[in-house]
Design a protein around this motif. Structure first.
Motif, mmCIF file in Angstrom:
data_model
loop_
_atom_site.group_PDB
_atom_site.id
_atom_site.type_symbol
_atom_site.label_atom_id
_atom_site.label_comp_id
_atom_site.label_asym_id
_atom_site.label_seq_id
_atom_site.Cartn_x
_atom_site.Cartn_y
_atom_site.Cartn_z
ATOM 1 N N UNK A 36 -9.373 5.003 5.319
ATOM 2 C CA UNK A 36 -8.172 3.808 4.728
ATOM 3 C C UNK A 36 -7.036 4.001 4.651
ATOM 4 N N UNK A 37 -6.202 3.289 4.880
ATOM 5 C CA UNK A 37 -4.423 3.470 5.073
ATOM 6 C C UNK A 37 -3.449 2.338 3.815
ATOM 7 N N UNK A 38 -2.639 3.482 2.515
ATOM 8 C CA UNK A 38 -2.155 2.379 1.936
ATOM 9 C C UNK A 38 -1.089 2.155 2.412
ATOM 10 N N UNK A 39 -0.656 0.505 2.322
ATOM 11 C CA UNK A 39 0.261 0.387 2.851
ATOM 12 C C UNK A 39 1.577 -0.452 1.578
ATOM 13 N N UNK A 40 2.767 -0.428 1.548
ATOM 14 C CA UNK A 40 3.343 -0.681 0.180
ATOM 15 C C UNK A 40 3.840 -1.810 1.061
ATOM 16 N N UNK A 41 3.373 -2.828 0.607
ATOM 17 C CA UNK A 41 4.125 -4.754 0.886
ATOM 18 C C UNK A 41 5.097 -4.967 -0.273
ATOM 19 N N UNK A 42 6.223 -4.862 1.050
ATOM 20 C CA UNK A 42 7.819 -5.534 0.749
ATOM 21 C C UNK A 42 7.884 -7.156 0.437
ATOM 22 N N UNK A 101 -11.770 -1.614 13.688
ATOM 23 C CA UNK A 101 -10.839 -2.221 12.824
ATOM 24 C C UNK A 101 -10.421 -1.403 11.491
ATOM 25 N N UNK A 102 -9.302 -1.791 11.090
ATOM 26 C CA UNK A 102 -8.303 -0.460 10.120
ATOM 27 C C UNK A 102 -9.100 -0.857 9.009
ATOM 28 N N UNK A 103 -9.023 -0.526 7.242
ATOM 29 C CA UNK A 103 -9.185 -0.657 6.596
ATOM 30 C C UNK A 103 -7.887 -0.535 6.078
ATOM 31 N N UNK A 104 -7.582 -1.650 5.656
ATOM 32 C CA UNK A 104 -5.573 -1.536 4.926
ATOM 33 C C UNK A 104 -5.941 -1.822 3.706
ATOM 34 N N UNK A 105 -5.232 -1.583 2.564
ATOM 35 C CA UNK A 105 -5.185 -2.015 0.499
ATOM 36 C C UNK A 105 -3.588 -1.889 0.991
ATOM 37 N N UNK A 106 -3.148 -2.647 0.231
ATOM 38 C CA UNK A 106 -1.718 -2.893 0.563
ATOM 39 C C UNK A 106 -1.710 -3.137 -0.808
ATOM 40 N N UNK A 107 -0.475 -2.344 -1.373
ATOM 41 C CA UNK A 107 0.523 -1.933 -2.787
ATOM 42 C C UNK A 107 2.092 -2.668 -2.595
ATOM 43 N N UNK A 108 2.232 -3.671 -3.957
ATOM 44 C CA UNK A 108 3.021 -4.113 -4.177
ATOM 45 C C UNK A 108 3.814 -3.101 -4.460
ATOM 46 N N UNK A 109 5.399 -3.041 -4.009
ATOM 47 C CA UNK A 109 6.054 -1.945 -3.664
ATOM 48 C C UNK A 109 6.437 -2.202 -4.960
ATOM 49 N N UNK A 110 7.369 -0.996 -6.278
ATOM 50 C CA UNK A 110 7.518 -1.076 -7.270
ATOM 51 C C UNK A 110 8.972 -0.930 -6.898
ATOM 52 N N UNK A 116 -7.347 5.253 -7.417
ATOM 53 C CA UNK A 116 -9.046 5.885 -8.750
ATOM 54 C C UNK A 116 -9.763 4.556 -7.982
ATOM 55 N N UNK A 117 -9.821 3.656 -7.063
ATOM 56 C CA UNK A 117 -10.583 2.416 -6.863
ATOM 57 C C UNK A 117 -10.755 2.678 -5.706
ATOM 58 N N UNK A 118 -10.375 3.620 -4.994
ATOM 59 C CA UNK A 118 -10.894 3.654 -3.266
ATOM 60 C C UNK A 118 -10.822 5.040 -3.096
ATOM 61 N N UNK A 119 -12.023 5.369 -3.169
ATOM 62 C CA UNK A 119 -12.612 6.727 -2.219
ATOM 63 C C UNK A 119 -12.285 7.627 -0.944
#
Length: 261
Positions: free
Chosen positions: A35-41, A68-77, A112-115
């Motif tokens: 999966x891809x960890x993507x910062x979302x602004x 299809x790619x698995x994208x996990x979006x993370x709200x930017x700090x 931690x939530x995504x192995x």
């Protein structure tokens, strides 16, 4: 030697924006992650607007992956940008360090939530004014992971190609810095300077210097301007305004060169 049994984090340079400028090595790395960890602004690039760089990453993945790619979006700090708190170098460094620590916490929660193996897609090359390697190094000090970095074509290279430039003159150096530090670079005697991370393009006292500027290089909205600073600075300001209105963001770079006798 890498340990193939360990969980891996891939930091993948994907170029300035054109999917055709993604290397074969980067594509192979992208196809290897879970999966891809993507910062979302979203909402911070342009008020109320989804983050266009998230969508650009998704389009890039659609282009280069065979599933299809698995994208996990993370709200930017949040990051402190107010000048009264970032005016000095020490204050600026402290604000960036706080921002990095906040990103580490957010990324650790996702991991931690995504192995599985995770990938970060980095614009340009991860070695040029990008925080991902530093942030992932902090993560690697807390988790038992293997980290791999894949280089990418940088906006520095693309700027030179678009303007048909050799960035350095014969037997002369090239200095790379940020818009925040360009005045100090000139004062220190540097006269052939690549400048990145520009909040504004403001070059007092350099009207007779040459400038080769590019905005949002490698994208459909790409803008180019070249000439002497005194003549073309208004055109650069206009191009930056157009990019904010059409793309919702501006990522620009320029080469600045002193006049030669």
């Amino acid at each position: 030697m890498s340990d193939s049994s360990k969980r891996r984090i891939w930091i993948i340079g994907v170029g300035p924006g054109d999917p055709d400028q993604v290397t074969l090595e980067a594509v192979a790395a992208m196809r290897s992650v879970d999966y891809f960890l993507v910062t979302d602004k979203s909402g911070t690039v342009k008020q109320g607007m989804p983050d266009p760089l998230v969508r650009a990453r998704e389009e890039l993945l659609d282009r280069h992956l065979d599933q299809d790619a698995r994208v996990v979006k993370v709200a930017d700090a949040p990051r402190e940008r107010r000048e009264e708190f970032t005016g000095t170098d020490a204050e600026y460094r402290a604000a960036v360090a706080d921002w990095h620590r906040a990103r580490v916490e957010k990324y650790l929660a996702v991991l931690a939530e995504n192995p599985g193996d995770a990938g970060f897609l980095v614009w340009g090359d991860p070695a040029f004014y990008d925080s991902t390697i530093r942030v992932v190094d902090q993560i690697a000090s807390l988790l038992d992971v293997e980290v791999d970095v894949i280089p990418g074509i940088s906006s520095v290279q693309l700027l030179a190609a678009r303007h048909r430039l050799v960035l350095h003159e014969v037997a002369r150096p090239l200095y790379v810095t940020t818009g925040r530090a360009v005045t100090d670079a000139v004062a220190a005697g540097h006269d052939n300077i690549v400048v990145m991370l520009n909040r504004v393009v403001d070059l007092p006292g350099l009207a007779d210097w040459r400038i080769w500027w590019g905005g949002n290089l490698g994208t459909a909205d790409e803008e180019l301007v070249a000439g002497t600073v005194g003549e073309v600075l208004p055109a650069i300001d206009e191009a930056r305004t157009r990019l904010r209105e059409t793309a919702g963001w501006v990522m620009d770079i320029y080469l600045l060169r002193a006049p030669r006798a």
